[in-house]
Design a protein around this motif. Sequence first.
Motif, PDB file in Angstrom:
ATOM      1  N   PRO B 120      -1.652   0.809  13.198  1.00  0.00           N
ATOM      2  CA  PRO B 120      -1.824   2.145  12.624  1.00  0.00           C
ATOM      3  C   PRO B 120      -0.582   3.002  12.813  1.00  0.00           C
ATOM      4  O   PRO B 120       0.147   2.862  13.792  1.00  0.00           O
ATOM      5  CB  PRO B 120      -3.004   2.706  13.410  1.00  0.00           C
ATOM      6  N   ALA B 121      -0.333   3.912  11.863  1.00  0.00           N
ATOM      7  CA  ALA B 121       0.778   4.849  11.991  1.00  0.00           C
ATOM      8  C   ALA B 121       0.513   5.851  13.111  1.00  0.00           C
ATOM      9  O   ALA B 121       1.427   6.299  13.778  1.00  0.00           O
ATOM     10  CB  ALA B 121       1.001   5.584  10.672  1.00  0.00           C
ATOM     11  N   SER B 122      -0.744   6.174  13.337  1.00  0.00           N
ATOM     12  CA  SER B 122      -1.077   7.149  14.364  1.00  0.00           C
ATOM     13  C   SER B 122      -1.456   6.467  15.672  1.00  0.00           C
ATOM     14  O   SER B 122      -2.213   5.497  15.672  1.00  0.00           O
ATOM     15  CB  SER B 122      -2.248   8.021  13.908  1.00  0.00           C
ATOM     16  N   PRO B 123      -0.964   6.967  16.812  1.00  0.00           N
ATOM     17  CA  PRO B 123      -1.360   6.402  18.095  1.00  0.00           C
ATOM     18  C   PRO B 123      -2.744   6.856  18.552  1.00  0.00           C
ATOM     19  O   PRO B 123      -3.224   6.392  19.591  1.00  0.00           O
ATOM     20  CB  PRO B 123      -0.278   6.950  19.043  1.00  0.00           C
ATOM     21  N   VAL B 124      -3.371   7.735  17.796  1.00  0.00           N
ATOM     22  CA  VAL B 124      -4.687   8.231  18.193  1.00  0.00           C
ATOM     23  C   VAL B 124      -5.744   7.183  17.848  1.00  0.00           C
ATOM     24  O   VAL B 124      -5.844   6.763  16.698  1.00  0.00           O
ATOM     25  CB  VAL B 124      -5.003   9.569  17.487  1.00  0.00           C
ATOM     26  N   PRO B 125      -6.521   6.741  18.842  1.00  0.00           N
ATOM     27  CA  PRO B 125      -7.527   5.708  18.575  1.00  0.00           C
ATOM     28  C   PRO B 125      -8.728   6.287  17.836  1.00  0.00           C
ATOM     29  O   PRO B 125      -8.913   7.507  17.808  1.00  0.00           O
ATOM     30  CB  PRO B 125      -7.941   5.274  19.987  1.00  0.00           C
ATOM     31  N   PHE B 126      -9.530   5.394  17.215  1.00  0.00           N
ATOM     32  CA  PHE B 126     -10.762   5.920  16.609  1.00  0.00           C
ATOM     33  C   PHE B 126     -11.796   6.202  17.686  1.00  0.00           C
ATOM     34  O   PHE B 126     -12.722   6.993  17.488  1.00  0.00           O
ATOM     35  CB  PHE B 126     -11.334   4.967  15.539  1.00  0.00           C
ATOM     36  N   MET B 127     -11.670   5.543  18.848  1.00  0.00           N
ATOM     37  CA  MET B 127     -12.620   5.782  19.938  1.00  0.00           C
ATOM     38  C   MET B 127     -11.947   5.447  21.255  1.00  0.00           C
ATOM     39  O   MET B 127     -11.061   4.604  21.321  1.00  0.00           O
ATOM     40  CB  MET B 127     -13.869   4.910  19.761  1.00  0.00           C
ATOM     41  N   VAL B 128     -12.363   6.155  22.308  1.00  0.00           N
ATOM     42  CA  VAL B 128     -11.984   5.812  23.673  1.00  0.00           C
ATOM     43  C   VAL B 128     -13.239   5.273  24.343  1.00  0.00           C
ATOM     44  O   VAL B 128     -14.239   5.990  24.438  1.00  0.00           O
ATOM     45  CB  VAL B 128     -11.459   7.043  24.438  1.00  0.00           C
ATOM     46  N   ALA B 129     -13.189   4.017  24.749  1.00  0.00           N
ATOM     47  CA  ALA B 129     -14.366   3.386  25.365  1.00  0.00           C
ATOM     48  C   ALA B 129     -14.166   3.333  26.871  1.00  0.00           C
ATOM     49  O   ALA B 129     -13.139   2.844  27.343  1.00  0.00           O
ATOM     50  CB  ALA B 129     -14.576   1.990  24.799  1.00  0.00           C
TER      51      ALA B 129
ATOM     52  N   PRO C 155       1.816   4.730   4.446  1.00  0.00           N
ATOM     53  CA  PRO C 155       2.992   3.847   4.477  1.00  0.00           C
ATOM     54  C   PRO C 155       3.194   3.188   3.125  1.00  0.00           C
ATOM     55  O   PRO C 155       2.235   2.733   2.493  1.00  0.00           O
ATOM     56  CB  PRO C 155       2.600   2.790   5.534  1.00  0.00           C
ATOM     57  N   VAL C 156       4.444   3.160   2.671  1.00  0.00           N
ATOM     58  CA  VAL C 156       4.759   2.422   1.449  1.00  0.00           C
ATOM     59  C   VAL C 156       5.686   1.274   1.836  1.00  0.00           C
ATOM     60  O   VAL C 156       6.596   1.428   2.647  1.00  0.00           O
ATOM     61  CB  VAL C 156       5.392   3.305   0.355  1.00  0.00           C
ATOM     62  N   THR C 157       5.410   0.119   1.272  1.00  0.00           N
ATOM     63  CA  THR C 157       6.113  -1.085   1.694  1.00  0.00           C
ATOM     64  C   THR C 157       7.014  -1.656   0.620  1.00  0.00           C
ATOM     65  O   THR C 157       7.794  -2.558   0.867  1.00  0.00           O
ATOM     66  CB  THR C 157       5.089  -2.167   2.090  1.00  0.00           C
ATOM     67  N   GLY C 158       6.915  -1.125  -0.597  1.00  0.00           N
ATOM     68  CA  GLY C 158       7.704  -1.677  -1.690  1.00  0.00           C
ATOM     69  C   GLY C 158       8.845  -0.772  -2.108  1.00  0.00           C
ATOM     70  O   GLY C 158       9.413  -0.039  -1.303  1.00  0.00           O
ATOM     71  N   THR C 159       9.143  -0.849  -3.376  1.00  0.00           N
ATOM     72  CA  THR C 159      10.272  -0.093  -3.929  1.00  0.00           C
ATOM     73  C   THR C 159       9.753   1.110  -4.686  1.00  0.00           C
ATOM     74  O   THR C 159       8.914   0.977  -5.573  1.00  0.00           O
ATOM     75  CB  THR C 159      11.059  -0.989  -4.902  1.00  0.00           C
ATOM     76  N   THR C 160      10.257   2.266  -4.348  1.00  0.00           N
ATOM     77  CA  THR C 160       9.786   3.462  -5.033  1.00  0.00           C
ATOM     78  C   THR C 160      10.679   3.783  -6.215  1.00  0.00           C
ATOM     79  O   THR C 160      11.884   3.575  -6.194  1.00  0.00           O
ATOM     80  CB  THR C 160       9.768   4.666  -4.086  1.00  0.00           C
ATOM     81  N   GLU C 161      10.051   4.295  -7.238  1.00  0.00           N
ATOM     82  CA  GLU C 161      10.740   4.613  -8.480  1.00  0.00           C
ATOM     83  C   GLU C 161      10.087   5.875  -9.036  1.00  0.00           C
ATOM     84  O   GLU C 161       9.132   5.786  -9.806  1.00  0.00           O
ATOM     85  CB  GLU C 161      10.536   3.442  -9.460  1.00  0.00           C
ATOM     86  N   PRO C 162      10.575   7.017  -8.575  1.00  0.00           N
ATOM     87  CA  PRO C 162       9.938   8.281  -8.952  1.00  0.00           C
ATOM     88  C   PRO C 162       9.856   8.422 -10.454  1.00  0.00           C
ATOM     89  O   PRO C 162      10.800   8.066 -11.176  1.00  0.00           O
ATOM     90  CB  PRO C 162      10.861   9.341  -8.350  1.00  0.00           C
TER      91      PRO C 162
END
Lengths: 205, 205, 205, 205
Positions: B120-129, C155-162
């Motif tokens: 995930p892009a965010s380090p925030v988890p969906f849950m803390v168990a 997140p984008v993983t490919g090539t962008t073409e505005p």
Amino acid sequence: MAVRTPDPDPENSGPLDEGSFDAGSFDDGTLPGVGPGWLSDIELEQIRHRLPILYVEAVPVRVDGLGQVIEVGLLLRANAMGEMTRTVVSGRVMYGESLRDALFRHLEKDLGPMAFPQLPASPVPFMVAEYFPIPGVSQYSDDRQHAVSLAYVVPVTGTTEPRQDALELTWLSPAEACSSQVAAELEGGRGALVKAALAAVGVLP
Amino acid sequence: MAVRTPDPDPENSGPLDEGSFDAGSFDDGTLPGVGPGWLSDIELEQIRHRLPILYVEAVPVRVDGLGQVIEVGLLLRANAMGEMTRTVVSGRVMYGESLRDALFRHLEKDLGPMAFPQLPASPVPFMVAEYFPIPGVSQYSDDRQHAVSLAYVVPVTGTTEPRQDALELTWLSPAEACSSQVAAELEGGRGALVKAALAAVGVLP
Amino acid sequence: MAVRTPDPDPENSGPLDEGSFDAGSFDDGTLPGVGPGWLSDIELEQIRHRLPILYVEAVPVRVDGLGQVIEVGLLLRANAMGEMTRTVVSGRVMYGESLRDALFRHLEKDLGPMAFPQLPASPVPFMVAEYFPIPGVSQYSDDRQHAVSLAYVVPVTGTTEPRQDALELTWLSPAEACSSQVAAELEGGRGALVKAALAAVGVLP
Amino acid sequence: MAVRTPDPDPENSGPLDEGSFDAGSFDDGTLPGVGPGWLSDIELEQIRHRLPILYVEAVPVRVDGLGQVIEVGLLLRANAMGEMTRTVVSGRVMYGESLRDALFRHLEKDLGPMAFPQLPASPVPFMVAEYFPIPGVSQYSDDRQHAVSLAYVVPVTGTTEPRQDALELTWLSPAEACSSQVAAELEGGRGALVKAALAAVGVLP
């Protein structure tokens, strides 16, 4: 299992304030067959170089009648070198202690018994801050240890009375709290944490 | 500081799978002045009764082209008593290791090197168990220790090849994954964790 | 119900880019008994003064192998007055369209068909931005309407073409993306939105 | 811009309760140059087939001193066919109205003026529920319209006094609230929404 009594013998010598550990606070009978959870200073020092240590942190806020954050509370205190630094509520989670209990204990320790904090309904933090002993590995550093902190925004509704070594709790507007001057005064890189808190509640300018 | 090589000597004897610890995996030179982070089995056993241990967990999922979760992956394995149990990807965070590194390491350990997990892009988890050694304190229990786990939903896009002691990775629909039968097979109360994962991504029936 | 074909006749005259509406894109047969969802420009203009309009927005990012955000993508374009402004991916949700479909449609419209965006598993946005026609009511404003936007980090993983009227997609580091200069160039107050996005993924300096 | 006065002329004829619209509630002077935001029943009916309509919903909860959810409040009422159904606090966001104002207005409308709800510090909902006029498109349906709802968990600390057409507010334990019987009584598929709320605060069994 709640540990809400004030810590009788605070130790707050470093960036991440763990609070004192009162071995008698735990009802050992509830955890039969396991150790007392007691750690001498020497043992804690050793473990700090072996394992990441779990912390909780709270950014105290004042909210208006619709829940909107209007002020952020930062603790002001003198560090070991006599410099004035700012920080947020912060402390270690003890063995056998729930996150909510740890959060409440440290809020009471730092803000006094009449702060009436509203702990969040969700255990999910707004941010997980990773403090490494070497600066630059992440946004956060703590030269004593590798600590991982679950950080929460906590509205306080009562009267704060900073205790222990904190000189003052200062209430700042969101714009003031994220100024570069305040960020520089926040220890361990917590300027980023305060900004993330403001962003999470939609008031980061 | 990344530790992504496969663990050469896995030890997975308990409910929370910590992965093996390879002392040589850390570049001690990056953390000058601190200990090697090495823990013998005896030391780890002792520390487990003194401090909450930090874990990361991942619920592997398959998503469609719009990111919607369509399947959940659960690991099947035999526990120490020969019973078949299910679990999710789980393991300890090592000293000096980032959460992302730990997550990647355990995903690779449990799903193989070709799973291509999307962390995930965010380090925030969906849950803390919170796993306590005594059942009933929270939804989660682990008789070996007090563990606090940051849990993430992780889409995997490649081919999974369960390793170590896992017999199989089973892909289940959301409805199957939250059935009471599957919940009973999930060790340590992780039926609640899987449901929370499904709820977080909007597909809990 | 998906509407993923490129909009044949883009209209992007204002701060919040709604995309064109192609009445033929919907399979009206799937929604028997309800209207065609077609809105003339005049009708849309009227409704904009009657109801809050639902938008989705996406902050495109590049991530490393561990999911950490390393770059943020901002669209550069000339507004009606010939000034260069920056923005993020943004557009209206159509009648009968799911949030995921709308998000995908606007990502493709603004980044081109080869961007390969990874839509989030969770439908919960990192922020809800409220755009009011009067500046100062909230952090965000849009003189055409009252809009409420669900904002996601994608997140984008490919090539962008505005495409359309966007001149360029610029990839910036987190530090660059939250500079005061870039914030001033972001239209409708979206400097705060980009900062909130960076904070949500743990990389706001 | 706050609209907190009780609605003088409630209209609650369908699954998603929009509340009445009181044109006089808005200080039109604050939005010069734009329309009055007034919608006749006929106009609203037409717009409902043209655009997704924005809603806020609140799952009322009781929490203990540490913020842990211990009870969930569900509204009981008779629908147009005389059947008893359950629902949560729900209503439309008006033109020019902030999400917090809308949330507060609908909480007061459904729970009475003495409920003292604690609105969340963060504007980010625990879930976004998409209601389509055709059942089966998503987990949620509303035969009147396409509605998108931002759903929040809201602790209430005072005395609830259901108003309008609600017969009763019933407080249920988390286990009761997510039973299949209660789920079947919750209109529009909101059984899934209540479960997601419980999961978000860590108490879904």
